[in-house]
Design a protein around this motif. Structure first.
Motif, PDB file in Angstrom:
ATOM      1  N   GLY A  23      32.777 -15.081  -4.953  1.00 26.10           N
ATOM      2  CA  GLY A  23      34.098 -14.159  -4.299  1.00 26.10           C
ATOM      3  C   GLY A  23      34.405 -12.908  -4.906  1.00 26.10           C
ATOM      4  N   GLN A  24      34.025 -12.979  -6.187  1.00 23.10           N
ATOM      5  CA  GLN A  24      33.692 -10.869  -6.829  1.00 23.10           C
ATOM      6  C   GLN A  24      32.671 -10.962  -6.758  1.00 23.10           C
ATOM      7  OE1 GLN A  24      36.189 -11.824 -10.524  1.00 23.10           O
ATOM      8  NE2 GLN A  24      37.258 -13.575 -10.103  1.00 23.10           N
ATOM      9  N   TYR A  25      32.871  -9.245  -6.242  1.00 30.67           N
ATOM     10  CA  TYR A  25      31.847  -8.267  -6.476  1.00 30.67           C
ATOM     11  C   TYR A  25      31.837  -7.549  -7.264  1.00 30.67           C
ATOM     12  CZ  TYR A  25      30.775 -10.870  -1.841  1.00 30.67           C
ATOM     13  OH  TYR A  25      30.629 -12.368  -1.291  1.00 30.67           O
ATOM     14  N   GLY A  26      30.975  -7.150  -7.953  1.00 30.28           N
ATOM     15  CA  GLY A  26      30.313  -5.882  -9.146  1.00 30.28           C
ATOM     16  C   GLY A  26      29.747  -5.027  -8.596  1.00 30.28           C
ATOM     17  N   VAL A  27      29.093  -3.988  -9.388  1.00 31.59           N
ATOM     18  CA  VAL A  27      27.680  -3.721  -9.053  1.00 31.59           C
ATOM     19  C   VAL A  27      25.996  -4.661  -8.478  1.00 31.59           C
ATOM     20  CG1 VAL A  27      25.433  -2.539 -10.154  1.00 31.59           C
ATOM     21  CG2 VAL A  27      27.962  -1.743 -10.233  1.00 31.59           C
ATOM     22  N   GLY A  28      26.693  -5.868  -9.578  1.00 30.99           N
ATOM     23  CA  GLY A  28      25.530  -7.070  -9.258  1.00 30.99           C
ATOM     24  C   GLY A  28      26.494  -8.437  -8.226  1.00 30.99           C
ATOM     25  N   PRO A  29      25.653  -8.726  -7.601  1.00 27.78           N
ATOM     26  CA  PRO A  29      26.534 -10.373  -7.165  1.00 27.78           C
ATOM     27  C   PRO A  29      27.122 -10.780  -8.281  1.00 27.78           C
ATOM     28  CG  PRO A  29      23.542 -10.815  -7.296  1.00 27.78           C
ATOM     29  CD  PRO A  29      24.009  -9.352  -7.450  1.00 27.78           C
ATOM     30  N   HIS A  30      27.691 -12.009  -7.317  1.00 25.97           N
ATOM     31  CA  HIS A  30      28.235 -13.032  -8.057  1.00 25.97           C
ATOM     32  C   HIS A  30      27.236 -13.566  -9.108  1.00 25.97           C
ATOM     33  CE1 HIS A  30      29.193 -16.476  -5.789  1.00 25.97           C
ATOM     34  NE2 HIS A  30      28.801 -15.621  -4.968  1.00 25.97           N
ATOM     35  N   LEU A  31      27.721 -15.041 -10.221  1.00 26.08           N
ATOM     36  CA  LEU A  31      27.206 -15.352 -10.393  1.00 26.08           C
ATOM     37  C   LEU A  31      27.467 -16.918 -10.333  1.00 26.08           C
ATOM     38  CD1 LEU A  31      25.582 -13.953 -13.952  1.00 26.08           C
ATOM     39  CD2 LEU A  31      24.668 -13.549 -11.778  1.00 26.08           C
ATOM     40  N   ALA A  32      28.166 -17.259  -9.787  1.00 26.28           N
ATOM     41  CA  ALA A  32      28.578 -19.230  -9.834  1.00 26.28           C
ATOM     42  C   ALA A  32      27.338 -19.898  -8.643  1.00 26.28           C
ATOM     43  CB  ALA A  32      30.106 -19.256  -8.496  1.00 26.28           C
ATOM     44  N   GLY A  33      26.722 -20.693  -9.500  1.00 24.25           N
ATOM     45  CA  GLY A  33      26.279 -21.161  -8.951  1.00 24.25           C
ATOM     46  C   GLY A  33      24.543 -20.997  -8.557  1.00 24.25           C
ATOM     47  N   VAL A  35      21.811 -21.513 -10.207  1.00 22.33           N
ATOM     48  CA  VAL A  35      21.190 -22.157 -10.918  1.00 22.33           C
ATOM     49  C   VAL A  35      20.614 -22.554  -9.400  1.00 22.33           C
ATOM     50  CG1 VAL A  35      19.653 -23.791 -12.571  1.00 22.33           C
ATOM     51  CG2 VAL A  35      20.995 -21.806 -12.890  1.00 22.33           C
ATOM     52  N   GLY A  36      19.252 -22.788  -9.248  1.00 21.94           N
ATOM     53  CA  GLY A  36      18.903 -23.447  -7.713  1.00 21.94           C
ATOM     54  C   GLY A  36      19.581 -22.884  -6.796  1.00 21.94           C
ATOM     55  N   ARG A  37      19.699 -21.703  -6.607  1.00 16.58           N
ATOM     56  CA  ARG A  37      19.889 -20.785  -5.035  1.00 16.58           C
ATOM     57  C   ARG A  37      18.298 -19.833  -5.293  1.00 16.58           C
ATOM     58  NH1 ARG A  37      25.118 -18.369  -5.796  1.00 16.58           N
ATOM     59  NH2 ARG A  37      24.459 -16.824  -6.349  1.00 16.58           N
ATOM     60  N   THR A  38      18.463 -19.377  -3.710  1.00 19.19           N
ATOM     61  CA  THR A  38      17.486 -18.200  -3.210  1.00 19.19           C
ATOM     62  C   THR A  38      17.896 -17.818  -3.837  1.00 19.19           C
ATOM     63  OG1 THR A  38      16.324 -20.460  -1.616  1.00 19.19           O
ATOM     64  CG2 THR A  38      16.028 -17.996  -1.368  1.00 19.19           C
ATOM     65  N   ALA A  39      16.795 -16.940  -4.453  1.00 21.92           N
ATOM     66  CA  ALA A  39      17.298 -15.097  -4.918  1.00 21.92           C
ATOM     67  C   ALA A  39      17.287 -14.660  -3.251  1.00 21.92           C
ATOM     68  CB  ALA A  39      15.949 -14.138  -5.877  1.00 21.92           C
ATOM     69  N   GLY A  40      18.909 -13.321  -3.912  1.00 24.79           N
ATOM     70  CA  GLY A  40      19.523 -12.814  -2.794  1.00 24.79           C
ATOM     71  C   GLY A  40      20.649 -13.735  -1.511  1.00 24.79           C
ATOM     72  N   SER A  54      11.732 -11.738  -1.962  1.00 24.86           N
ATOM     73  CA  SER A  54      11.337 -12.065  -3.261  1.00 24.86           C
ATOM     74  C   SER A  54      11.074 -13.940  -2.663  1.00 24.86           C
ATOM     75  CB  SER A  54      11.635 -11.888  -4.763  1.00 24.86           C
ATOM     76  OG  SER A  54      12.674 -12.897  -4.492  1.00 24.86           O
ATOM     77  N   GLY A  55      12.019 -14.219  -2.595  1.00 23.89           N
ATOM     78  CA  GLY A  55      11.347 -15.707  -1.517  1.00 23.89           C
ATOM     79  C   GLY A  55      11.351 -16.853  -3.000  1.00 23.89           C
ATOM     80  N   ILE A  56      11.772 -15.953  -4.074  1.00 20.04           N
ATOM     81  CA  ILE A  56      11.867 -17.169  -5.603  1.00 20.04           C
ATOM     82  C   ILE A  56      13.616 -18.167  -5.178  1.00 20.04           C
ATOM     83  CG2 ILE A  56      13.259 -16.796  -8.019  1.00 20.04           C
ATOM     84  CD1 ILE A  56      11.586 -13.581  -8.261  1.00 20.04           C
ATOM     85  N   VAL A  57      13.121 -18.529  -6.426  1.00 20.51           N
ATOM     86  CA  VAL A  57      14.107 -19.692  -5.886  1.00 20.51           C
ATOM     87  C   VAL A  57      14.298 -19.720  -8.155  1.00 20.51           C
ATOM     88  CG1 VAL A  57      15.264 -21.637  -6.459  1.00 20.51           C
ATOM     89  CG2 VAL A  57      13.374 -21.387  -4.314  1.00 20.51           C
ATOM     90  N   TRP A  58      16.085 -19.334  -7.941  1.00 15.65           N
ATOM     91  CA  TRP A  58      16.420 -19.914  -9.687  1.00 15.65           C
ATOM     92  C   TRP A  58      16.303 -20.818 -10.358  1.00 15.65           C
ATOM     93  CZ3 TRP A  58      15.097 -14.809 -11.117  1.00 15.65           C
ATOM     94  CH2 TRP A  58      15.672 -14.053 -10.680  1.00 15.65           C
ATOM     95  N   ASP A  59      15.246 -21.150 -10.594  1.00 16.45           N
ATOM     96  CA  ASP A  59      15.018 -22.853 -11.501  1.00 16.45           C
ATOM     97  C   ASP A  59      15.515 -22.180 -13.264  1.00 16.45           C
ATOM     98  OD1 ASP A  59      12.806 -20.878 -12.676  1.00 16.45           O
ATOM     99  OD2 ASP A  59      11.721 -23.008 -11.637  1.00 16.45           O
ATOM    100  N   GLU A  60      15.636 -22.712 -14.282  1.00 16.56           N
ATOM    101  CA  GLU A  60      16.159 -22.463 -15.056  1.00 16.56           C
ATOM    102  C   GLU A  60      14.925 -21.302 -15.981  1.00 16.56           C
ATOM    103  OE1 GLU A  60      17.697 -25.687 -17.973  1.00 16.56           O
ATOM    104  OE2 GLU A  60      18.915 -26.548 -16.608  1.00 16.56           O
ATOM    105  N   ASN A  71      12.252  -6.238 -14.834  1.00 14.84           N
ATOM    106  CA  ASN A  71      11.065  -5.658 -13.660  1.00 14.84           C
ATOM    107  C   ASN A  71       9.860  -7.006 -13.732  1.00 14.84           C
ATOM    108  OD1 ASN A  71      10.905  -3.383 -12.471  1.00 14.84           O
ATOM    109  ND2 ASN A  71      10.154  -2.705 -13.228  1.00 14.84           N
ATOM    110  N   ALA A  72       9.378  -7.561 -15.016  1.00 16.39           N
ATOM    111  CA  ALA A  72       8.668  -8.127 -14.419  1.00 16.39           C
ATOM    112  C   ALA A  72       8.576  -9.978 -13.732  1.00 16.39           C
ATOM    113  CB  ALA A  72       8.139  -8.966 -16.059  1.00 16.39           C
ATOM    114  N   VAL A  73       9.444  -9.775 -12.814  1.00 10.67           N
ATOM    115  CA  VAL A  73      10.044 -11.237 -11.820  1.00 10.67           C
ATOM    116  C   VAL A  73      10.082 -10.217 -10.853  1.00 10.67           C
ATOM    117  CG1 VAL A  73      11.072 -12.850 -11.106  1.00 10.67           C
ATOM    118  CG2 VAL A  73      10.438 -11.798 -14.268  1.00 10.67           C
ATOM    119  N   VAL A  74      11.526  -8.938 -10.494  1.00 19.65           N
ATOM    120  CA  VAL A  74      10.937  -8.688  -9.564  1.00 19.65           C
ATOM    121  C   VAL A  74      10.482  -7.194  -9.427  1.00 19.65           C
ATOM    122  CG1 VAL A  74      13.024  -8.092  -7.410  1.00 19.65           C
ATOM    123  CG2 VAL A  74      13.193 -10.107  -9.249  1.00 19.65           C
ATOM    124  N   PRO A  75       9.205  -6.466  -9.287  1.00 18.41           N
ATOM    125  CA  PRO A  75       9.027  -5.263  -9.228  1.00 18.41           C
ATOM    126  C   PRO A  75      10.131  -4.618  -8.051  1.00 18.41           C
ATOM    127  CG  PRO A  75       7.161  -6.677  -8.772  1.00 18.41           C
ATOM    128  CD  PRO A  75       7.750  -8.001  -9.058  1.00 18.41           C
TER     129      PRO A  75
END
Ligand code: HEC
Length: 99
Positions: A23-33, A35-40, A54-60, A71-75
């Motif tokens: 629920g808090q917004y900075g320049v980037g998205p909040h990071l709660a939850g 791990v395991g979420r789809t990027a974006g 990108s379709g990435i799922v954020w595993d560890e 940039n190597a992961v999300v060009p």
């Protein structure tokens, strides 16, 4: 030993742009939850097209690689380098796992 949920020092490299609470917004998205979420996946966050599609799922392991070299992961993504080495990134991801 540090409390499992207290952020490692390297997390200071993130807090200018990211909040740990939903629920808090900075320049980037909040990071709660994250791990395991789809990027974006944070509603209302201002993502680059590169990350959002990108379709990435954020595993560890993917998170560690992203923090060491976004940039190597999300060009073409909009997150700048964080300056973390792999050990520091692991520590941050262990912390993200508790959010
Ligand atoms: C200068 C600002 C800035 C800093 C510092 C920063 N980030 Fe980011 N981060 C962003 C932006 C902007 C995005 C969105 C990137 C995109 O859309 O391509 C992002 C995206 C992310 C994502 C993907 C989120 C999602 O919902 O898919 C993660 C995970 C992330 N950052 C973690 C971190 C961590 C952990 C740190 C500290 C080690 C950090 N960031 C440092 C700006 C920053």
């Amino acid at each position: 030993m540090a409390d499992a949920s207290s952020p490692p020092r390297a997390f200071n490299n993130c807090t200018a742009c990211h909040a740990a609470e939903a629920g808090q917004y900075g320049v980037g998205p909040h990071l709660a939850g994250i791990v395991g979420r789809t990027a974006g996946g944070v509603e209302g966050a201002n993502y680059s097209a590169a990350l959002a599609s990108s379709g990435i799922v954020w595993d560890e392991d993917t998170l560690v690689r992203y923090l060491v070299n976004p940039n190597a992961v999300v060009p073409g993504g909009s997150m700048p380098a964080t300056g973390l080495d792999e050990a520091e990134a692991r520590g941050v991801v262990d912390y993200l796992n508790t959010l």
